[in-house]
Design a protein around this motif. Structure first.
Motif, PDB file in Angstrom:
ATOM      1  N   PRO A  77       0.758  -1.139  -0.087  1.00 20.23           N
ATOM      2  CA  PRO A  77      -0.043  -0.141  -0.023  1.00 20.23           C
ATOM      3  C   PRO A  77       0.744   1.221   0.068  1.00 20.23           C
ATOM      4  O   PRO A  77       0.253   2.424  -0.367  1.00 20.23           O
ATOM      5  CB  PRO A  77      -0.541  -0.258   1.262  1.00 20.23           C
ATOM      6  N   GLU A  78       2.170   1.019   0.433  1.00 21.84           N
ATOM      7  CA  GLU A  78       3.000   2.272   0.174  1.00 21.84           C
ATOM      8  C   GLU A  78       3.169   2.805  -1.065  1.00 21.84           C
ATOM      9  O   GLU A  78       3.910   3.920  -1.164  1.00 21.84           O
ATOM     10  CB  GLU A  78       4.308   1.955   1.005  1.00 21.84           C
ATOM     11  N   HIS A  79       3.327   1.858  -2.211  1.00 23.12           N
ATOM     12  CA  HIS A  79       3.607   2.256  -3.380  1.00 23.12           C
ATOM     13  C   HIS A  79       2.616   2.672  -4.195  1.00 23.12           C
ATOM     14  O   HIS A  79       1.851   2.387  -5.149  1.00 23.12           O
ATOM     15  CB  HIS A  79       3.968   0.692  -4.044  1.00 23.12           C
ATOM     16  N   ASP A  80       2.098   4.058  -3.810  1.00 22.32           N
ATOM     17  CA  ASP A  80       0.988   4.812  -4.367  1.00 22.32           C
ATOM     18  C   ASP A  80       1.302   5.581  -5.628  1.00 22.32           C
ATOM     19  O   ASP A  80       2.639   5.356  -5.962  1.00 22.32           O
ATOM     20  CB  ASP A  80       0.213   5.645  -3.370  1.00 22.32           C
ATOM     21  N   ALA A  81       0.401   6.094  -6.285  1.00 21.73           N
ATOM     22  CA  ALA A  81       0.906   6.837  -7.394  1.00 21.73           C
ATOM     23  C   ALA A  81       1.797   8.198  -7.325  1.00 21.73           C
ATOM     24  O   ALA A  81       1.610   8.614  -6.225  1.00 21.73           O
ATOM     25  CB  ALA A  81      -0.533   7.379  -8.258  1.00 21.73           C
ATOM     26  N   LEU A  82       2.542   8.574  -8.344  1.00 18.70           N
ATOM     27  CA  LEU A  82       3.492   9.642  -8.310  1.00 18.70           C
ATOM     28  C   LEU A  82       2.885  10.529  -9.298  1.00 18.70           C
ATOM     29  O   LEU A  82       3.129  10.473 -10.583  1.00 18.70           O
ATOM     30  CB  LEU A  82       4.859   8.911  -8.588  1.00 18.70           C
ATOM     31  N   GLY A  83       2.019  11.654  -8.855  1.00 14.93           N
ATOM     32  CA  GLY A  83       1.498  12.491  -9.874  1.00 14.93           C
ATOM     33  C   GLY A  83       0.585  11.644 -10.841  1.00 14.93           C
ATOM     34  O   GLY A  83      -0.007  10.853 -10.466  1.00 14.93           O
ATOM     35  N   PRO A  84       0.703  11.984 -12.123  1.00 18.95           N
ATOM     36  CA  PRO A  84      -0.049  11.366 -13.075  1.00 18.95           C
ATOM     37  C   PRO A  84       0.645   9.828 -13.197  1.00 18.95           C
ATOM     38  O   PRO A  84      -0.355   9.351 -14.313  1.00 18.95           O
ATOM     39  CB  PRO A  84       0.199  12.098 -14.529  1.00 18.95           C
ATOM     40  N   LEU A  85       1.583   9.360 -12.915  1.00 20.16           N
ATOM     41  CA  LEU A  85       2.191   8.225 -13.037  1.00 20.16           C
ATOM     42  C   LEU A  85       1.429   7.336 -12.051  1.00 20.16           C
ATOM     43  O   LEU A  85       1.589   7.068 -10.814  1.00 20.16           O
ATOM     44  CB  LEU A  85       3.569   8.056 -12.851  1.00 20.16           C
ATOM     45  N   ILE A  86       0.502   6.201 -12.900  1.00 20.54           N
ATOM     46  CA  ILE A  86      -0.281   5.239 -11.972  1.00 20.54           C
ATOM     47  C   ILE A  86       0.162   3.889 -11.828  1.00 20.54           C
ATOM     48  O   ILE A  86      -0.192   3.175 -10.962  1.00 20.54           O
ATOM     49  CB  ILE A  86      -1.800   5.727 -12.221  1.00 20.54           C
ATOM     50  N   VAL A  87       0.796   3.420 -12.839  1.00 16.21           N
ATOM     51  CA  VAL A  87       0.914   1.821 -13.236  1.00 16.21           C
ATOM     52  C   VAL A  87       2.424   2.002 -13.678  1.00 16.21           C
ATOM     53  O   VAL A  87       2.742   2.669 -14.655  1.00 16.21           O
ATOM     54  CB  VAL A  87       0.156   1.512 -14.044  1.00 16.21           C
ATOM     55  N   TRP A  88       3.247   1.122 -13.100  1.00 15.87           N
ATOM     56  CA  TRP A  88       4.481   0.350 -14.027  1.00 15.87           C
ATOM     57  C   TRP A  88       4.731  -1.019 -13.541  1.00 15.87           C
ATOM     58  O   TRP A  88       5.228  -1.258 -12.447  1.00 15.87           O
ATOM     59  CB  TRP A  88       5.840   1.553 -13.111  1.00 15.87           C
ATOM     60  N   ASN A  89       4.251  -1.561 -14.475  1.00 16.15           N
ATOM     61  CA  ASN A  89       4.463  -3.219 -14.383  1.00 16.15           C
ATOM     62  C   ASN A  89       5.472  -3.721 -15.049  1.00 16.15           C
ATOM     63  O   ASN A  89       5.785  -3.208 -16.179  1.00 16.15           O
ATOM     64  CB  ASN A  89       3.274  -3.751 -14.791  1.00 16.15           C
ATOM     65  N   ASP A  90       6.326  -4.465 -14.258  1.00 20.07           N
ATOM     66  CA  ASP A  90       7.477  -5.424 -15.078  1.00 20.07           C
ATOM     67  C   ASP A  90       7.060  -6.728 -15.499  1.00 20.07           C
ATOM     68  O   ASP A  90       6.854  -7.734 -14.750  1.00 20.07           O
ATOM     69  CB  ASP A  90       8.488  -5.370 -14.176  1.00 20.07           C
ATOM     70  N   ASP A  91       6.505  -6.902 -16.715  1.00 22.76           N
ATOM     71  CA  ASP A  91       5.970  -8.069 -17.208  1.00 22.76           C
ATOM     72  C   ASP A  91       6.795  -9.146 -17.815  1.00 22.76           C
ATOM     73  O   ASP A  91       7.475  -8.453 -18.709  1.00 22.76           O
ATOM     74  CB  ASP A  91       4.641  -7.545 -18.013  1.00 22.76           C
TER      75      ASP A  91
END
Length: 234
Positions: free
Chosen positions: A32-46
């Motif tokens: 839960p500490e890994h929240d959004a950063l301004g407009p950046l909402i998702v960064w998935n390593d797939d």
């Protein structure tokens, strides 16, 4: 301020054909500490297995950047666009008022990529898709803007968000100082190698949220590839 998000602290998902790590929380089980950063909402390593992929599905009002690290990505969408995106290439998709697309592993080895989602500055609009190769040799020893929501960044793929995607490669022992935009807010990931950020070590695939500093000092402990989103105007 630097808030490290180590690889082992990231949320994850394993669907067999897809193994994912989440730099930003996307489910109730994620950190839960890994929240959004301004407009950046998702960064998935797939990591997508051979023969695997996302079937046709829809998006609306989101900017999606795909950074291919290894393998070959296939893309098709309801605009009629079809693409083959290889390691070193970047793909952007502005979902706008709505688009459906499919993405799949088009190669004979596991496909590794970053899926980065940004909130658009304005909702709606016509959907768009584009892709472009960015040779890593052009990024040696410096950050290069790969995708941008600002017209002055010539040569970058266009997005409709207040953000830039940058990439760099550093040789072992090499250092760079990268100024941040006026938002002083960025997220940096070590795609490969090991580095120090203002003296703090980061291993391969680690991330760090950077806030309230005008610039970041990076030193490569070994040959490294870096990817960063800067969330703001210069």
């Amino acid at each position: 301020m630097f808030a490290h998000r180590r690889w082992e602290s990231l949320g994850s998902a394993d669907l067999g054909w897809l193994r994912a790590k989440h730099h930003f929380a996307v489910s109730a089980d994620d950190n839960p500490e890994h929240d959004a950063l301004g407009p950046l909402i998702v960064w998935n390593d797939d990591e997508i297995a051979v023969g695997g992929g996302f079937p046709m599905h829809g998006h609306r009002d989101v900017e999606i950047i795909t950074y291919v690290r290894q393998g070959v990505l296939g893309h098709r969408d309801t605009l009629g666009s079809e693409g083959t995106i290889r390691a070193g290439d970047v793909q952007v998709m502005s979902a706008g008022k709505g688009i459906r697309h499919a993405e799949f592993n088009k190669g004979d080895a596991p496909l590794k990529l970053y899926q980065i989602w940004l909130s658009p500055r304005v909702a709606g609009g016509e959907p768009q898709w584009d892709t472009k190769p960015f040779p890593k040799s052009d990024r040696s020893g410096r950050f290069v803007i790969l995708a941008s929501g600002f017209a002055e960044d010539e040569g970058a793929l266009p997005i409709r968000a207040d953000a830039r995607l940058l990439g760099a490669t550093l040789k072992a022992g090499e250092s760079i100082r990268q100024a941040l935009s006026s938002s002083r807010c960025a997220y940096l990931v070590v795609a490969s190698g090991r580095i120090e950020v203002d003296g703090e070590p980061m291993g391969a695939l680690d991330g760090v949220a950077i806030t309230e500093v005008p610039a970041v000092e990076i030193t490569a402990l070994e040959d490294s590839e870096l990817v960063m989103v800067d969330t703001g105007q210069v």
